[in-house]
Scaffold this motif. Structure first.
Motif, PDB file in Angstrom:
ATOM      1  N   LYS A 192       8.090  -0.614  -0.807  1.00 28.23           N
ATOM      2  CA  LYS A 192       8.311  -0.902   0.616  1.00 28.23           C
ATOM      3  C   LYS A 192       9.758  -1.315   0.864  1.00 28.23           C
ATOM      4  CE  LYS A 192       7.099  -3.404   4.643  1.00 28.23           C
ATOM      5  NZ  LYS A 192       6.233  -4.128   5.436  1.00 28.23           N
ATOM      6  N   MET A 193      10.279  -2.185   0.019  1.00 29.02           N
ATOM      7  CA  MET A 193      11.664  -2.636   0.197  1.00 29.02           C
ATOM      8  C   MET A 193      12.654  -1.478   0.026  1.00 29.02           C
ATOM      9  SD  MET A 193      11.572  -6.364  -1.697  1.00 29.02           S
ATOM     10  CE  MET A 193      13.321  -6.682  -1.422  1.00 29.02           C
ATOM     11  N   MET A 194      12.408  -0.608  -0.940  1.00 32.13           N
ATOM     12  CA  MET A 194      13.320   0.506  -1.210  1.00 32.13           C
ATOM     13  C   MET A 194      13.399   1.498  -0.050  1.00 32.13           C
ATOM     14  SD  MET A 194      15.319   0.575  -3.801  1.00 32.13           S
ATOM     15  CE  MET A 194      15.709   2.310  -4.045  1.00 32.13           C
ATOM     16  N   GLU A 195      12.354   1.583   0.746  1.00 33.38           N
ATOM     17  CA  GLU A 195      12.377   2.502   1.887  1.00 33.38           C
ATOM     18  C   GLU A 195      13.576   2.256   2.797  1.00 33.38           C
ATOM     19  OE1 GLU A 195       8.661   2.197   4.000  1.00 33.38           O
ATOM     20  OE2 GLU A 195       7.512   2.859   2.250  1.00 33.38           O
ATOM     21  N   GLY A 247       5.246 -11.687  -3.301  1.00 30.49           N
ATOM     22  CA  GLY A 247       4.583 -11.337  -2.049  1.00 30.49           C
ATOM     23  C   GLY A 247       5.160 -11.972  -0.814  1.00 30.49           C
ATOM     24  N   ARG A 248       5.898 -13.074  -0.975  1.00 22.20           N
ATOM     25  CA  ARG A 248       6.506 -13.738   0.177  1.00 22.20           C
ATOM     26  C   ARG A 248       7.933 -13.250   0.373  1.00 22.20           C
ATOM     27  NH1 ARG A 248       5.318 -19.820  -1.180  1.00 22.20           N
ATOM     28  NH2 ARG A 248       6.901 -20.147   0.401  1.00 22.20           N
ATOM     29  N   VAL A 249       8.320 -13.044   1.634  1.00 20.06           N
ATOM     30  CA  VAL A 249       9.687 -12.626   1.946  1.00 20.06           C
ATOM     31  C   VAL A 249      10.644 -13.699   1.430  1.00 20.06           C
ATOM     32  CG1 VAL A 249      11.343 -12.116   3.777  1.00 20.06           C
ATOM     33  CG2 VAL A 249       8.988 -11.268   3.953  1.00 20.06           C
ATOM     34  N   SER A 250      11.531 -13.279   0.533  1.00 22.34           N
ATOM     35  CA  SER A 250      12.479 -14.193  -0.101  1.00 22.34           C
ATOM     36  C   SER A 250      13.889 -13.661   0.083  1.00 22.34           C
ATOM     37  CB  SER A 250      12.169 -14.323  -1.592  1.00 22.34           C
ATOM     38  OG  SER A 250      10.859 -14.820  -1.784  1.00 22.34           O
ATOM     39  N   VAL A 251      14.781 -14.522   0.562  1.00 25.87           N
ATOM     40  CA  VAL A 251      16.169 -14.110   0.805  1.00 25.87           C
ATOM     41  C   VAL A 251      17.120 -15.032   0.058  1.00 25.87           C
ATOM     42  CG1 VAL A 251      15.711 -13.007   3.030  1.00 25.87           C
ATOM     43  CG2 VAL A 251      16.260 -15.439   2.960  1.00 25.87           C
ATOM     44  N   SER A 252      18.198 -14.446  -0.414  1.00 26.86           N
ATOM     45  CA  SER A 252      19.174 -15.179  -1.205  1.00 26.86           C
ATOM     46  C   SER A 252      19.852 -16.271  -0.385  1.00 26.86           C
ATOM     47  CB  SER A 252      20.231 -14.200  -1.724  1.00 26.86           C
ATOM     48  OG  SER A 252      21.228 -14.878  -2.442  1.00 26.86           O
ATOM     49  N   ILE A 253      19.988 -17.449  -1.003  1.00 28.28           N
ATOM     50  CA  ILE A 253      20.764 -18.520  -0.392  1.00 28.28           C
ATOM     51  C   ILE A 253      21.937 -18.930  -1.288  1.00 28.28           C
ATOM     52  CG2 ILE A 253      18.947 -19.407   1.113  1.00 28.28           C
ATOM     53  CD1 ILE A 253      18.383 -21.606  -0.965  1.00 28.28           C
ATOM     54  N   ASN A 254      21.957 -18.404  -2.516  1.00 29.37           N
ATOM     55  CA  ASN A 254      23.069 -18.678  -3.418  1.00 29.37           C
ATOM     56  C   ASN A 254      23.072 -17.647  -4.534  1.00 29.37           C
ATOM     57  OD1 ASN A 254      25.308 -20.179  -4.436  1.00 29.37           O
ATOM     58  ND2 ASN A 254      23.953 -21.113  -5.951  1.00 29.37           N
ATOM     59  N   SER A 310      10.172 -17.640   2.313  1.00 31.29           N
ATOM     60  CA  SER A 310       9.559 -17.858   3.620  1.00 31.29           C
ATOM     61  C   SER A 310       8.036 -17.767   3.505  1.00 31.29           C
ATOM     62  CB  SER A 310      10.070 -16.822   4.625  1.00 31.29           C
ATOM     63  OG  SER A 310       9.438 -15.577   4.414  1.00 31.29           O
ATOM     64  N   SER A 311       7.365 -18.062   4.590  1.00 28.09           N
ATOM     65  CA  SER A 311       5.900 -17.979   4.589  1.00 28.09           C
ATOM     66  C   SER A 311       5.413 -16.577   4.961  1.00 28.09           C
ATOM     67  CB  SER A 311       5.313 -19.012   5.548  1.00 28.09           C
ATOM     68  OG  SER A 311       5.833 -18.809   6.839  1.00 28.09           O
ATOM     69  N   LYS A 312       6.325 -15.683   5.371  1.00 23.80           N
ATOM     70  CA  LYS A 312       5.952 -14.305   5.737  1.00 23.80           C
ATOM     71  C   LYS A 312       5.609 -13.509   4.481  1.00 23.80           C
ATOM     72  CE  LYS A 312       9.165 -14.061   9.591  1.00 23.80           C
ATOM     73  NZ  LYS A 312      10.397 -13.417  10.046  1.00 23.80           N
ATOM     74  N   GLN A 313       4.667 -12.604   4.630  1.00 23.59           N
ATOM     75  CA  GLN A 313       4.277 -11.722   3.530  1.00 23.59           C
ATOM     76  C   GLN A 313       5.069 -10.410   3.617  1.00 23.59           C
ATOM     77  OE1 GLN A 313       2.001 -12.537   0.950  1.00 23.59           O
ATOM     78  NE2 GLN A 313       2.429 -14.509   1.896  1.00 23.59           N
ATOM     79  N   VAL A 314       5.617  -9.951   2.505  1.00 26.97           N
ATOM     80  CA  VAL A 314       6.415  -8.723   2.473  1.00 26.97           C
ATOM     81  C   VAL A 314       5.592  -7.528   2.955  1.00 26.97           C
ATOM     82  CG1 VAL A 314       7.725  -7.119   1.030  1.00 26.97           C
ATOM     83  CG2 VAL A 314       7.835  -9.582   0.576  1.00 26.97           C
ATOM     84  N   LEU A 315       4.371  -7.407   2.498  1.00 26.27           N
ATOM     85  CA  LEU A 315       3.566  -6.219   2.809  1.00 26.27           C
ATOM     86  C   LEU A 315       2.926  -6.272   4.197  1.00 26.27           C
ATOM     87  CD1 LEU A 315       1.964  -5.555  -0.677  1.00 26.27           C
ATOM     88  CD2 LEU A 315       3.900  -4.407   0.382  1.00 26.27           C
ATOM     89  N   GLU A 316       3.099  -7.374   4.906  1.00 23.53           N
ATOM     90  CA  GLU A 316       2.540  -7.476   6.259  1.00 23.53           C
ATOM     91  C   GLU A 316       3.612  -7.398   7.331  1.00 23.53           C
ATOM     92  OE1 GLU A 316       0.124 -10.995   6.385  1.00 23.53           O
ATOM     93  OE2 GLU A 316      -1.146 -10.294   4.754  1.00 23.53           O
ATOM     94  N   GLU A 317       4.876  -7.198   6.931  1.00 23.62           N
ATOM     95  CA  GLU A 317       5.958  -7.125   7.909  1.00 23.62           C
ATOM     96  C   GLU A 317       5.805  -5.934   8.824  1.00 23.62           C
ATOM     97  OE1 GLU A 317       9.547  -7.271   5.400  1.00 23.62           O
ATOM     98  OE2 GLU A 317      10.110  -8.892   6.744  1.00 23.62           O
TER      99      GLU A 317
END
Length: 143
Positions: free
Chosen positions: A15-18, A76-83, A136-143
């Motif tokens: 999904k992310m690679m799309e 499974g949770r949306v994770s974004v870099s902070i460092n 985050s609390s968001k799910q990657v596959l439910e975006e």
């Protein structure tokens, strides 16, 4: 680790690679993905070189960051870099095949730390990356 978690990690990667046009441009290949882990390969191309004829540091960082992103989102949770920090130990050259291997170090409810080593075909480590993500609390596959 259950087979379901590995299937989920693979579905998240797909999904992310799309929409990950940068990683697509790097022309990486997925070698392995599972919860908290990702291994990619990439061949160094001419357009990735800096003025000294070696792999541009930003490209090396981007390659590590891609493996980091897939490994950190594999839970499974949306994770974004902070460092993110990179140590450039050796220079890669055009034509070399590199591997980026991301491994979880510490995963908490809100953050996670990962190490990524970029090595050549002989297993020599060229670059060391360490990064932290916000989970985050968001799910990657439910975006």
């Amino acid at each position: 680790m259950s087979e379901d978690k590995n299937k989920t990690a693979k579905a998240i990667y797909q999904k992310m690679m799309e929409k990950d046009y940068c990683t697509q441009w790097l022309d990486t290949s997925l070698l392995e993905i599972k919860e908290g882990y990702c291994k990619l390969s990439m061949r160094v191309r001419k357009e990735m070189l800096n003025g000294h004829g070696i792999l541009h540091g930003g490209i090396a960082f981007t390659f590590a960051d891609s493996a980091f992103a897939f490994a950190s989102n594999s839970y499974g949770r949306v994770s974004v870099s902070i460092n993110g920090n990179m140590i450039y130990s050796k220079a890669a050259h055009e034509g070399e095949l590199l591997y980026a291997e991301a491994k979880a170090l510490n995963v908490t409810y809100k953050t996670a730390d990962f190490d990524v080593e970029i090595s050549n075909e002989q297993g020599e480590v060229y670059y060391y990356f360490r990064g932290t993500v916000y989970r985050s609390s968001k799910q990657v596959l439910e975006e």
